[in-house]
Design a protein around this motif. Structure first.
Motif, short mmCIF file in Angstrom:
data_model
loop_
_atom_site.label_atom_id
_atom_site.label_comp_id
_atom_site.label_asym_id
_atom_site.label_seq_id
_atom_site.Cartn_x
_atom_site.Cartn_y
_atom_site.Cartn_z
N ASP A 191 79.11 103.33 33.89
CA ASP A 191 78.92 102.28 32.88
C ASP A 191 78.27 101.01 33.42
N GLY A 192 77.72 101.06 34.63
CA GLY A 192 77.06 99.88 35.18
C GLY A 192 76.95 99.97 36.69
N ILE A 193 77.34 98.91 37.39
CA ILE A 193 77.38 98.95 38.85
C ILE A 193 78.72 98.37 39.32
N LYS A 194 79.06 98.67 40.55
CA LYS A 194 80.31 98.17 41.11
C LYS A 194 80.27 96.65 41.25
N SER A 195 81.40 96.02 41.05
CA SER A 195 81.50 94.58 41.25
C SER A 195 81.52 94.30 42.76
N PHE A 196 81.32 93.04 43.10
CA PHE A 196 81.33 92.67 44.52
C PHE A 196 82.71 92.92 45.13
N SER A 197 83.76 92.67 44.38
CA SER A 197 85.11 92.90 44.90
C SER A 197 85.36 94.38 45.17
N THR A 198 84.86 95.24 44.29
CA THR A 198 84.99 96.69 44.51
C THR A 198 84.18 97.12 45.72
#
Length: 296
Positions: free
Chosen positions: A189-196
């Protein structure tokens, strides 16, 4: 039979009727053939027009779907390069091989911002794989071309070093390898967040080792070409934002002059604009403006 034909020809009443009948038959068949030909041409033209309209509509829908995300990612990377130009002497990118340490914020966020641009670009390209992008509108086609230019900044050897380029040079990436990095952040559904991204460093970060190595200790003052590649990538990002971004995301001429010369002017700018010309992008108004400012 011959006598019958002679009688018909000699008969002043029958002869005109025969001629008229023959003429009518000939005209009928000619009209039928002409009508079929014209109808076929009209049908083909209609189908081509409908196909082109349908494809262009779908292309615009795909571009619009992820455009805002890509613009934001490009803006973030542009700001980071601007920040790095002013702070490169602090050696914040020098991590000495400590690539899986989530506390090296500047280094890891630099990598993430590049990956985010690549990931959103790849999602757009992936969604367009079954569309005929050759018939896209001029504006959309330039959008697509710039997406194709992005990886060239890190993968293309010849535009920096010429035909005699050393393929063993570590300051570039192979295309398939670089595509792998683009997919690293992509989710359904998108891209990983920076925290992930940070959370997964210890388990899967080793997949990015070559990318980490590329950025480790990068400096505009070194003799290597790492900074030049990032700098030219930034210029491509600026060209993209100036074409498709919000007004606050665009780089004005004065600031672009600073970017070109801070902390130094890349000697590869002529090669860069030659590459854009090879991609038939020099007709683009915004890119022509950047070239004019660069005085190449």
């Amino acid at each position: 039979m011959k006598l019958l034909m002679l009688d018909i020809l000699d008969n002043e009443k029958i002869f005109p009727v025969v001629i008229s009948t023959i003429t009518t038959i000939v005209v009928f068949f000619l009209t039928l053939l002409t009508k079929n030909f014209i109808d076929t041409r009209i049908l083909r033209s209609k189908l081509n027009t409908e196909h082109k309209f349908d494809q262009r509509k779908k292309i615009k829908e795909v571009l619009a779907k992820h455009k805002v995300h890509l613009l934001s990612a490009c803006e973030d990377f542009n700001y980071r390069m601007w920040n790095f130009a002013n702070n490169h002497n602090n050696n914040w990118l020098k991590v000495n091989g400590n690539y899986l340490d989530r506390n090296t914020y500047y280094f890891q966020s630099f990598i993430y911002r590049l990956l985010a641009v690549l990931a959103w670009s790849k999602k757009i390209q992936k969604d367009m794989i079954y569309l005929d992008t050759t018939i896209a509108s001029k504006e959309d086609l330039d959008f697509i071309k710039i997406l194709n230019i992005f990886p060239c900044m890190f993968c293309d050897l010849t535009f920096l070093e010429g035909l005699q380029a050393n393929t063993n040079n570590t300051d570039h990436f192979y295309k398939n390898e670089f595509d792998h990095y683009a997919y690293y952040l992509i989710t359904d559904d998108g891209i990983k967040s920076f925290s992930t991204y940070l959370d997964e460093l210890s388990t899967s970060g080793s997949k990015l080792n070559h990318l980490f190595l590329f950025f480790d200790g990068m400096s505009p003052l070194e003799s290597r070409k790492r900074w030049d590649r990032c700098h030219l990538f930034q210029i491509t990002v600026i060209a993209f934002l100036n074409n498709y971004g919000y007004d606050f995301q665009k780089t004005d001429p004065e600031k672009f002059k600073e970017i070109l010369n801070l902390p130094k002017r890349s000697s590869y700018l002529p090669n860069y604009f030659k590459l854009l010309d090879d991609y038939c992008l020099m007709h683009n108004k915004k890119i022509k403006e950047l070239k004019k400012i660069a005085k190449v």
